[in-house]
Design an enzyme around this catalytic site. Structure first.
Site, PDB file in Angstrom:
ATOM      1  N   CYS A  69       0.854  -1.200   0.000  1.00 37.58           N
ATOM      2  CA  CYS A  69       0.000   0.000   0.000  1.00 37.58           C
ATOM      3  C   CYS A  69       0.886   1.244   0.000  1.00 37.58           C
ATOM      4  CB  CYS A  69      -0.916  -0.009   1.225  1.00 37.58           C
ATOM      5  SG  CYS A  69      -1.788   1.550   1.487  1.00 37.58           S
ATOM      6  N   CYS A  88       0.555   3.287   3.263  1.00 42.23           N
ATOM      7  CA  CYS A  88       1.233   2.620   4.383  1.00 42.23           C
ATOM      8  C   CYS A  88       2.739   2.823   4.272  1.00 42.23           C
ATOM      9  CB  CYS A  88       0.918   1.127   4.407  1.00 42.23           C
ATOM     10  SG  CYS A  88      -0.704   0.730   5.106  1.00 42.23           S
ATOM     11  N   ASP A 100      -0.022  16.324  -1.950  1.00 46.12           N
ATOM     12  CA  ASP A 100      -0.370  15.404  -3.042  1.00 46.12           C
ATOM     13  C   ASP A 100       0.686  15.513  -4.145  1.00 46.12           C
ATOM     14  OD1 ASP A 100      -3.318  13.975  -4.005  1.00 46.12           O
ATOM     15  OD2 ASP A 100      -1.769  14.328  -5.529  1.00 46.12           O
ATOM     16  N   HIS A 133      -4.047   1.252   8.354  1.00 44.73           N
ATOM     17  CA  HIS A 133      -4.572   0.905   7.026  1.00 44.73           C
ATOM     18  C   HIS A 133      -6.065   0.619   7.130  1.00 44.73           C
ATOM     19  CE1 HIS A 133      -4.524  -0.454   2.870  1.00 44.73           C
ATOM     20  NE2 HIS A 133      -5.401  -1.360   3.273  1.00 44.73           N
ATOM     21  N   ASN A 183     -12.925  10.451  -1.577  1.00 46.29           N
ATOM     22  CA  ASN A 183     -13.407   9.635  -2.677  1.00 46.29           C
ATOM     23  C   ASN A 183     -13.523   8.202  -2.177  1.00 46.29           C
ATOM     24  OD1 ASN A 183     -13.312  11.822  -4.494  1.00 46.29           O
ATOM     25  ND2 ASN A 183     -11.144  11.478  -4.879  1.00 46.29           N
ATOM     26  N   GLY A 185     -14.323   7.457  -7.402  1.00 51.84           N
ATOM     27  CA  GLY A 185     -13.044   7.830  -8.013  1.00 51.84           C
ATOM     28  C   GLY A 185     -11.836   7.550  -7.139  1.00 51.84           C
ATOM     29  N   HIS A 221      -6.460   3.225   0.619  1.00 48.83           N
ATOM     30  CA  HIS A 221      -6.123   3.519   2.028  1.00 48.83           C
ATOM     31  C   HIS A 221      -6.813   4.840   2.300  1.00 48.83           C
ATOM     32  CE1 HIS A 221      -2.828   3.700   5.366  1.00 48.83           C
ATOM     33  NE2 HIS A 221      -3.658   4.738   5.546  1.00 48.83           N
ATOM     34  N   HIS A 279      -8.283   8.323   2.888  1.00 48.52           N
ATOM     35  CA  HIS A 279      -7.601   9.621   2.898  1.00 48.52           C
ATOM     36  C   HIS A 279      -8.605  10.713   2.575  1.00 48.52           C
ATOM     37  CE1 HIS A 279      -7.333   7.913  -1.147  1.00 48.52           C
ATOM     38  NE2 HIS A 279      -7.431   9.150  -1.594  1.00 48.52           N
ATOM     39  N   HIS A 296      -8.751  14.613   0.976  1.00 49.26           N
ATOM     40  CA  HIS A 296      -8.065  15.681   0.240  1.00 49.26           C
ATOM     41  C   HIS A 296      -8.443  17.015   0.873  1.00 49.26           C
ATOM     42  CE1 HIS A 296      -7.285  13.176  -3.501  1.00 49.26           C
ATOM     43  NE2 HIS A 296      -8.236  12.467  -2.928  1.00 49.26           N
TER      44      HIS A 296
HETATM   45  P1  5GP Z   1      -7.925   9.249  -4.679  1.00 51.32           P
HETATM   46  O1  5GP Z   1      -8.080   9.296  -6.171  1.00 51.32           O
HETATM   47  O2  5GP Z   1      -7.711   7.822  -4.193  1.00 51.32           O
HETATM   48  O3  5GP Z   1      -8.988   9.958  -3.922  1.00 51.32           O
HETATM   49  O4  5GP Z   1      -6.608  10.059  -4.358  1.00 51.32           O
HETATM   50  C1  5GP Z   1      -5.335   9.522  -4.343  1.00 51.32           C
HETATM   51  C2  5GP Z   1      -4.367  10.683  -4.387  1.00 51.32           C
HETATM   52  O5  5GP Z   1      -3.083  10.201  -4.007  1.00 51.32           O
HETATM   53  C3  5GP Z   1      -4.210  11.293  -5.778  1.00 51.32           C
HETATM   54  O6  5GP Z   1      -4.565  12.675  -5.729  1.00 51.32           O
HETATM   55  C4  5GP Z   1      -2.727  11.085  -6.109  1.00 51.32           C
HETATM   56  O7  5GP Z   1      -2.158  12.171  -6.788  1.00 51.32           O
HETATM   57  C5  5GP Z   1      -2.106  10.873  -4.738  1.00 51.32           C
HETATM   58  N1  5GP Z   1      -0.948  10.014  -4.720  1.00 51.32           N
HETATM   59  C6  5GP Z   1      -0.837   8.770  -5.288  1.00 51.32           C
HETATM   60  N2  5GP Z   1       0.387   8.271  -5.056  1.00 51.32           N
HETATM   61  C7  5GP Z   1       1.052   9.193  -4.321  1.00 51.32           C
HETATM   62  C8  5GP Z   1       2.373   9.237  -3.763  1.00 51.32           C
HETATM   63  O8  5GP Z   1       3.184   8.315  -3.893  1.00 51.32           O
HETATM   64  N3  5GP Z   1       2.711  10.345  -3.055  1.00 51.32           N
HETATM   65  C9  5GP Z   1       1.845  11.383  -2.885  1.00 51.32           C
HETATM   66  N4  5GP Z   1       2.296  12.440  -2.182  1.00 51.32           N
HETATM   67  N5  5GP Z   1       0.590  11.372  -3.387  1.00 51.32           N
HETATM   68  C10 5GP Z   1       0.203  10.300  -4.098  1.00 51.32           C
HETATM   69 ZN    ZN Z   2      -2.380   1.343   3.638  1.00 54.50          ZN
END
Ligand code: 5GP
Ligand code: ZN
Length: 115
Positions: A4, A7, A30, A46, A88, A94, A99, A101, A103
């Site tokens: 992950c 993680c 991000d 997690h 999301n 989306g 994991h 989170h 935004h």
């Molecule tokens: P989701 O689409 O799951 O709501 O958002 C995942 C977010 O994680 C995306 O905005 C993507 O840019 C960010 N993200 C994915 N991998 C990484 C990473 O390795 N480091 C950072 N800082 N952000 C990440």
């Molecule tokens: Zn995780």
């Protein structure tokens, strides 16, 4: 979970631009920002999605998420102009990282509805 990405960020195995830490959550920038300020608030534990949040998580982790939101809004100067917090969840939501989170987006006029 070893495979992950979040993680691995929590565990320091993948680098990130950390901006906040508390007992149960961390926040970092991000990697693909959608606004001048785009932060991710992430539980250390997690938890795959919102639907996996337990009653215990509701008491221990979720309050820290919104404490982080308020702290970071002040830290990044967003409290006057406003900002957006997004979770999301699942495929239609989306979600791309499984994991939990949140935004935190700000420092520009955001539009509604989202895509
Ligand atoms: P989701 O689409 O799951 O709501 O958002 C995942 C977010 O994680 C995306 O905005 C993507 O840019 C960010 N993200 C994915 N991998 C990484 C990473 O390795 N480091 C950072 N800082 N952000 C990440
Ligand atoms: Zn995780």
């Amino acid at each position: 979970m070893s495979d992950c990405v979040f993680c691995n960020i929590v565990g320091g195995k993948i680098p990130s631009a950390l901006v906040y830490e508390s007992e149960h959550v961390i926040a970092f920038k991000d990697i693909n920002p959608q606004a001048p300020v785009h932060l991710l608030i992430v539980p250390r534990k997690h938890i795959p999605t919102t639907m996996d949040i337990t009653e215990e998580d509701m008491k221990s982790i979720i309050p820290e998420v919104f404490a982080a939101v308020k702290h970071l809004a002040k830290q990044f100067g967003l409290e006057q102009d406003g900002f957006r917090v997004i979770n999301n969840c699942g495929e239609n939501g989306g979600q791309t990282v499984d994991h939990l989170h949140f935004h935190l987006l700000g420092d520009r006029q955001l539009t509604w509805p989202p895509g």
